[in-house]
Design a protein around this motif. Structure first.
Motif, PDB file in Angstrom:
ATOM      1  N   ASN A 193       0.843  -1.193   0.000  1.00 16.50           N
ATOM      2  CA  ASN A 193       0.000   0.000   0.000  1.00 16.50           C
ATOM      3  C   ASN A 193       0.875   1.238   0.000  1.00 16.50           C
ATOM      4  O   ASN A 193       1.984   1.208   0.527  1.00 16.50           O
ATOM      5  CB  ASN A 193      -0.868   0.036   1.257  1.00 16.50           C
ATOM      6  CG  ASN A 193      -1.864  -1.103   1.286  1.00 16.50           C
ATOM      7  OD1 ASN A 193      -2.697  -1.229   0.394  1.00 16.50           O
ATOM      8  ND2 ASN A 193      -1.754  -1.953   2.283  1.00 16.50           N
ATOM      9  N   GLY A 223       3.954  -1.056  10.079  1.00 16.86           N
ATOM     10  CA  GLY A 223       3.669  -2.048   9.031  1.00 16.86           C
ATOM     11  C   GLY A 223       2.579  -3.023   9.448  1.00 16.86           C
ATOM     12  O   GLY A 223       2.482  -3.417  10.610  1.00 16.86           O
ATOM     13  N   ARG A 266       0.743  -6.661  13.117  1.00 23.31           N
ATOM     14  CA  ARG A 266      -0.507  -6.999  13.815  1.00 23.31           C
ATOM     15  C   ARG A 266      -0.588  -8.495  14.117  1.00 23.31           C
ATOM     16  O   ARG A 266      -1.505  -8.948  14.796  1.00 23.31           O
ATOM     17  CB  ARG A 266      -1.711  -6.599  12.957  1.00 23.31           C
ATOM     18  CG  ARG A 266      -1.836  -5.106  12.767  1.00 23.31           C
ATOM     19  CD  ARG A 266      -3.257  -4.751  12.369  1.00 23.31           C
ATOM     20  NE  ARG A 266      -3.426  -3.313  12.252  1.00 23.31           N
ATOM     21  CZ  ARG A 266      -3.338  -2.648  11.100  1.00 23.31           C
ATOM     22  NH1 ARG A 266      -3.089  -3.304   9.981  1.00 23.31           N
ATOM     23  NH2 ARG A 266      -3.505  -1.355  11.073  1.00 23.31           N
ATOM     24  N   ILE A 267       0.337  -9.257  13.570  1.00 22.37           N
ATOM     25  CA  ILE A 267       0.315 -10.713  13.804  1.00 22.37           C
ATOM     26  C   ILE A 267       0.703 -11.001  15.253  1.00 22.37           C
ATOM     27  O   ILE A 267       1.763 -10.551  15.711  1.00 22.37           O
ATOM     28  CB  ILE A 267       1.287 -11.415  12.826  1.00 22.37           C
ATOM     29  CG1 ILE A 267       0.777 -11.211  11.397  1.00 22.37           C
ATOM     30  CG2 ILE A 267       1.465 -12.886  13.158  1.00 22.37           C
ATOM     31  CD1 ILE A 267       1.717 -11.686  10.324  1.00 22.37           C
ATOM     32  N   GLU A 285      -4.305 -14.373   2.018  1.00 25.75           N
ATOM     33  CA  GLU A 285      -4.007 -13.112   2.714  1.00 25.75           C
ATOM     34  C   GLU A 285      -5.150 -12.767   3.675  1.00 25.75           C
ATOM     35  O   GLU A 285      -4.931 -12.386   4.827  1.00 25.75           O
ATOM     36  CB  GLU A 285      -3.769 -11.963   1.725  1.00 25.75           C
ATOM     37  CG  GLU A 285      -3.290 -10.728   2.489  1.00 25.75           C
ATOM     38  CD  GLU A 285      -3.256  -9.446   1.693  1.00 25.75           C
ATOM     39  OE1 GLU A 285      -3.668  -9.426   0.525  1.00 25.75           O
ATOM     40  OE2 GLU A 285      -2.821  -8.431   2.289  1.00 25.75           O
ATOM     41  N   LYS A 310      -4.964 -14.988   6.660  1.00 20.40           N
ATOM     42  CA  LYS A 310      -3.870 -14.543   7.542  1.00 20.40           C
ATOM     43  C   LYS A 310      -4.340 -13.378   8.418  1.00 20.40           C
ATOM     44  O   LYS A 310      -4.093 -13.354   9.629  1.00 20.40           O
ATOM     45  CB  LYS A 310      -2.681 -14.117   6.668  1.00 20.40           C
ATOM     46  CG  LYS A 310      -1.579 -13.410   7.424  1.00 20.40           C
ATOM     47  CD  LYS A 310      -0.548 -12.791   6.484  1.00 20.40           C
ATOM     48  CE  LYS A 310      -1.041 -11.493   5.874  1.00 20.40           C
ATOM     49  NZ  LYS A 310      -0.012 -10.800   5.074  1.00 20.40           N
ATOM     50  N   ILE A 311      -5.020 -12.422   7.793  1.00 16.35           N
ATOM     51  CA  ILE A 311      -5.486 -11.250   8.543  1.00 16.35           C
ATOM     52  C   ILE A 311      -6.490 -11.680   9.625  1.00 16.35           C
ATOM     53  O   ILE A 311      -6.425 -11.219  10.765  1.00 16.35           O
ATOM     54  CB  ILE A 311      -6.065 -10.193   7.578  1.00 16.35           C
ATOM     55  CG1 ILE A 311      -4.896  -9.602   6.757  1.00 16.35           C
ATOM     56  CG2 ILE A 311      -6.833  -9.098   8.302  1.00 16.35           C
ATOM     57  CD1 ILE A 311      -5.282  -8.665   5.641  1.00 16.35           C
ATOM     58  N   SER A 341       2.109  -6.146   9.020  1.00 17.09           N
ATOM     59  CA  SER A 341       2.429  -7.483   9.529  1.00 17.09           C
ATOM     60  C   SER A 341       2.741  -7.485  11.023  1.00 17.09           C
ATOM     61  O   SER A 341       2.824  -8.563  11.630  1.00 17.09           O
ATOM     62  CB  SER A 341       3.609  -8.084   8.753  1.00 17.09           C
ATOM     63  OG  SER A 341       3.296  -8.125   7.387  1.00 17.09           O
ATOM     64  N   GLY A 354       4.939  -9.444   4.492  1.00 15.49           N
ATOM     65  CA  GLY A 354       3.667 -10.149   4.606  1.00 15.49           C
ATOM     66  C   GLY A 354       3.364 -11.005   3.377  1.00 15.49           C
ATOM     67  O   GLY A 354       2.746 -12.073   3.486  1.00 15.49           O
ATOM     68  N   ASP A 355       3.818 -10.554   2.198  1.00 10.36           N
ATOM     69  CA  ASP A 355       3.598 -11.342   0.973  1.00 10.36           C
ATOM     70  C   ASP A 355       4.180 -12.749   1.130  1.00 10.36           C
ATOM     71  O   ASP A 355       3.629 -13.726   0.611  1.00 10.36           O
ATOM     72  CB  ASP A 355       4.309 -10.705  -0.235  1.00 10.36           C
ATOM     73  CG  ASP A 355       3.756  -9.340  -0.594  1.00 10.36           C
ATOM     74  OD1 ASP A 355       2.732  -8.951  -0.004  1.00 10.36           O
ATOM     75  OD2 ASP A 355       4.350  -8.671  -1.457  1.00 10.36           O
ATOM     76  N   SER A 413      -5.110 -13.021  12.847  1.00 15.45           N
ATOM     77  CA  SER A 413      -4.550 -12.078  13.834  1.00 15.45           C
ATOM     78  C   SER A 413      -5.538 -11.837  14.970  1.00 15.45           C
ATOM     79  O   SER A 413      -5.153 -11.394  16.046  1.00 15.45           O
ATOM     80  CB  SER A 413      -4.207 -10.740  13.166  1.00 15.45           C
ATOM     81  OG  SER A 413      -3.112 -10.921  12.314  1.00 15.45           O
ATOM     82  N   ASP A 446      -0.015   1.348   9.744  1.00 18.06           N
ATOM     83  CA  ASP A 446      -0.022   1.509   8.289  1.00 18.06           C
ATOM     84  C   ASP A 446       0.231   2.950   7.853  1.00 18.06           C
ATOM     85  O   ASP A 446       0.558   3.198   6.697  1.00 18.06           O
ATOM     86  CB  ASP A 446      -1.387   1.096   7.710  1.00 18.06           C
ATOM     87  CG  ASP A 446      -1.602  -0.389   7.820  1.00 18.06           C
ATOM     88  OD1 ASP A 446      -0.629  -1.130   7.619  1.00 18.06           O
ATOM     89  OD2 ASP A 446      -2.735  -0.798   8.129  1.00 18.06           O
TER      90      ASP A 446
HETATM   91  P1  AMP Z   1       2.113  -2.421   4.767  1.00 20.42           P
HETATM   92  O1  AMP Z   1       3.188  -2.703   3.740  1.00 20.42           O
HETATM   93  O2  AMP Z   1       2.614  -1.809   5.988  1.00 20.42           O
HETATM   94  O3  AMP Z   1       0.924  -1.741   4.167  1.00 20.42           O
HETATM   95  O4  AMP Z   1       1.623  -3.870   5.251  1.00 20.42           O
HETATM   96  C1  AMP Z   1       0.841  -4.648   4.437  1.00 20.42           C
HETATM   97  C2  AMP Z   1       0.990  -6.074   4.896  1.00 20.42           C
HETATM   98  O5  AMP Z   1       0.401  -6.204   6.195  1.00 20.42           O
HETATM   99  C3  AMP Z   1       0.265  -7.029   3.985  1.00 20.42           C
HETATM  100  O6  AMP Z   1       1.060  -8.181   3.793  1.00 20.42           O
HETATM  101  C4  AMP Z   1      -0.991  -7.343   4.764  1.00 20.42           C
HETATM  102  O7  AMP Z   1      -1.487  -8.617   4.443  1.00 20.42           O
HETATM  103  C5  AMP Z   1      -0.474  -7.302   6.188  1.00 20.42           C
HETATM  104  N1  AMP Z   1      -1.517  -7.075   7.171  1.00 20.42           N
HETATM  105  C6  AMP Z   1      -2.389  -6.038   7.239  1.00 20.42           C
HETATM  106  N2  AMP Z   1      -3.210  -6.201   8.290  1.00 20.42           N
HETATM  107  C7  AMP Z   1      -2.853  -7.367   8.891  1.00 20.42           C
HETATM  108  C8  AMP Z   1      -3.344  -8.085  10.015  1.00 20.42           C
HETATM  109  N3  AMP Z   1      -4.374  -7.637  10.746  1.00 20.42           N
HETATM  110  N4  AMP Z   1      -2.724  -9.247  10.344  1.00 20.42           N
HETATM  111  C9  AMP Z   1      -1.695  -9.722   9.615  1.00 20.42           C
HETATM  112  N5  AMP Z   1      -1.195  -9.081   8.548  1.00 20.42           N
HETATM  113  C10 AMP Z   1      -1.765  -7.920   8.183  1.00 20.42           C
END
Ligand code: AMP
Length: 598
Positions: free
Chosen positions: A17, A315, A319-320, A241, A244-245, A317, A203-204, A248, A342
């Protein structure tokens, strides 16, 4: 107060993002669009071949992977092109499409055209990756005023204005990159003490691990590999994805994808439960990799865990729960989470942008270099021939701007020239580092003082490296500016890229027209009269020639180099004075000598 060059915005150009922000009335604010703060870093062509970006583009990723590009940040700095429809684009061109959308967002939100930005990059981005980002900005009509490291930006957001001495660990785990920095704040100055990271961990990767896990289980049951079909794979990746979210916040999640594949004419559904424990087992090795980087960063900063005052998480990730748990175990304290992880980076970039603009907000920033820079030296002979080694001049984690020099000697008294081969990396062996430029210095022979050579490195805040080699006894000297050597584009290629993107931008219903962007704005007219952009537009051939001259000059020596340098200086003065007749005359002279030299 309005700066006559227009506002500067802060941009977090993320793998997953992107976010644009600015300081308005003393407050850092995200500049969103229709309630959306994040712009997915995805670009695509729609069915009519028009450019689309953001959520709409991300939504078509699964259905039209050939016409959609995500995670381009991972490829920044490489020469590899990516296909979009029937055309191939460089990574800066794709990033430019995202930046252009952000620039439009900002122009709309601020009510005036935006042409300048502070862009954040992972601390570990090397000079090639930074240069590619500058080029992306240029293609999108944005001058990159400054880069700041993402963790540094996050610190600014949390601690701008604080005068206490604090040592902060910033742990940034995003979509495509991982980065950790140890930052010290003291009397309003922020200094990055050390930085470690991995531009290919995010996260990818967690999504892909889950995808493989799910696809393997599905294959066991149905003897069919869901990864073989590109669009099925993308569909599954998006589902992973989301799973995964959910994990969390939930202990388990059910993946349900109807008609995900077909076997013997029968549709197959995916229905599978994955627990948080299973997911944690899959990702634990990657999380441990991040923890090792944290340990290294703390060691590089010559600190212990107990000397850290704050732990800032950045970031999506982060939040995991496993990530947070491991950090809590390692640091024995609760992480700061007051700012949305974020948005923290973009908000920090906006604070930095406001500071460049002369607004007094928060502390001064001291950035550092993420890599060691040095030259190749001769170390003696081995069985296989001459033995070469890497001699560092600017060490990793040195504060920027950095200027260091070292003295070297020629191999023998009759040596007529010396090659300066500039390298970037952390290894003693030359081949394991990255070559970023070379040039020859002609020497006067005779031994004694004449065998001494001084090599000076100047690394600016925007990552431009000037290398100067001098023979002090005679004053013979030569300089190389690496910025040009790193450029992915030749001048003509850039013109071509600009024209190509221009027509794509025109076809896009999402973007503002250039005239619309500049309409009725005082500073835009001012810029047309005095600004660099307009001068560039007025004398495009001369500017292209200047760039070519700088590249050529770096590869020649002696009188030719001097003559080119003199003409370059004179041409720059004529351009500054907008003296058309002199620009034409000097351009012709410069063109002649370049032709002759090449
Ligand atoms: P960013 O690059 O900081 O925007 O982070 C995006 C990454 O965070 C992506 O891989 C999303 O899948 C991951 N992400 C966003 N929210 C969560 C969540 N609640 N739990 C786990 N991963 C998350």
């Amino acid at each position: 107060m309005v700066n006559e060059d227009g506002p500067i915005v802060g941009i977090d150009l993320g793998t997953t993002n992107s976010v644009v922000a600015a300081v308005i009335d003393g407050q850092a604010q995200v500049l969103g669009e229709e309630g959306e703060k994040l712009l997915p870093s995805v670009v695509a062509l729609d069915q009519q071949g028009r450019l689309i970006t953001g959520i709409v583009a991300r939504n078509q990723l699964a259905a039209f992977p050939d016409r959609t590009i995500a995670s381009i940040k991972r490829r920044m700095g490489s020469m590899e092109k990516v296909s979009l429809g029937d055309q191939a684009f460089t990574p800066p061109e794709i990033s430019a499409m995202i930046l252009r959308r952000l620039r439009d967002r900002a122009s709309r939100a601020l009510g005036q055209p935006v042409a300048r930005a502070v862009i954040t990059v992972p601390a570990f981005f090397d000079e090639h990756q930074r240069q590619a980002t500058i080029e992306a900005g240029e293609l999108a009509g944005l001058k990159v005023e400054r880069f700041i490291n993402e963790p540094t930006a996050a610190t600014l957001v949390y601690h701008a204005g604080s005068h206490d001495r604090k040592q902060i660990l910033v742990y940034d785990f995003g979509g495509g990159t991982f980065d950790v920095s140890i930052v010290r704040m003291e009397r309003g100055v922020i200094e990055v003490l050390s930085s470690k990271g991995d531009t290919h961990l995010g996260g990818d990767d967690l999504d892909r691990l889950l995808l493989d896990y799910v696809a393997d289980k599905f294959q066991e049951e149905h003897t069919l590999d869901l990864r073989e079909n590109t669009s099925t794979r993308y569909r599954l990746l998006q589902a992973c994805e989301q799973a995964k979210i959910h994990l969390s916040t939930e202990e388990s999640v059910q993946l349900t994808e109807e008609f995900i594949a077909e076997k013997d004419g029968q549709p197959l559904n995916l229905v599978m439960t994955v627990t948080r424990a299973e997911f944690e087992e899959l990702i634990a090795p990657l999380v441990e990799r991040t923890i090792s980087s944290v340990d290294e960063a703390v060691r590089d900063a010559a600190l212990t865990i107990h000397q850290l005052d704050d732990l800032v998480l950045v970031g999506g990730s982060t939040r995991i729960p496993l990530v947070e748990k491991r950090l809590r175990e390692e640091f024995l304290r609760e992480p700061s989470r007051a700012v949305d992880p974020d948005l923290a980076v973009a908000l920090g970039a906006a604070v930095q942008a406001a500071m460049i603009d002369g607004q007094s907000i928060g502390p001064v920033l001291v950035d550092i270099t993420g890599h060691t820079l040095g030259i190749e030296v001769f170390e003696g002979f081995s069985f296989s021939g001459p033995k070469l080694a890497f001699s560092p001049i600017i060490h990793r984690n040195s504060p920027l701007p950095a200027r260091y020099e070292d003295a070297y000697r020629t191999l023998h008294d009759e040596q007529e020239r010396v090659e300066i081969h500039v390298l970037q990396g952390e290894h003693a062996e030359v081949e394991r580092n990255r070559s970023i430029g070379k040039f020859l210095l002609d020497l006067e022979t005779g031994g004694g003082d004449r065998s001494k050579i001084i090599v000076r490195f100047d690394l600016s805040l925007d990552g431009t490296l000037s290398v100067t080699a001098t023979q002090p006894a005679t004053g013979a000297s030569k300089e190389l500016t690496i910025k040009n050597a790193l450029s992915q584009f030749q001048a003509e290629e850039r013109d071509h890229a600009q024209a190509r993107l221009g027509s794509l931008f025109e076809s896009s219903a999402e973007l503002l027209e250039d005239e619309e962007l500049a309409a009725n704005h005082h500073w835009a007219r001012e810029d047309a009269a005095h600004g660099n952009a307009s001068r560039n537009a007025k004398f495009p051939a001369a500017y292209a020639l200047l760039e070519q001259a700088q590249r050529v000059r770096a590869s020649v020596s002696g009188e030719d180099a001097e003559e080119i340098q003199t003409l370059v200086e004179q041409l720059k003065q004529a351009l500054d004075a907008e003296d058309q007749a002199t620009v034409t005359r000097l351009s012709e002279e410069l063109d002649d000598i370049l032709f002759y030299v090449q």
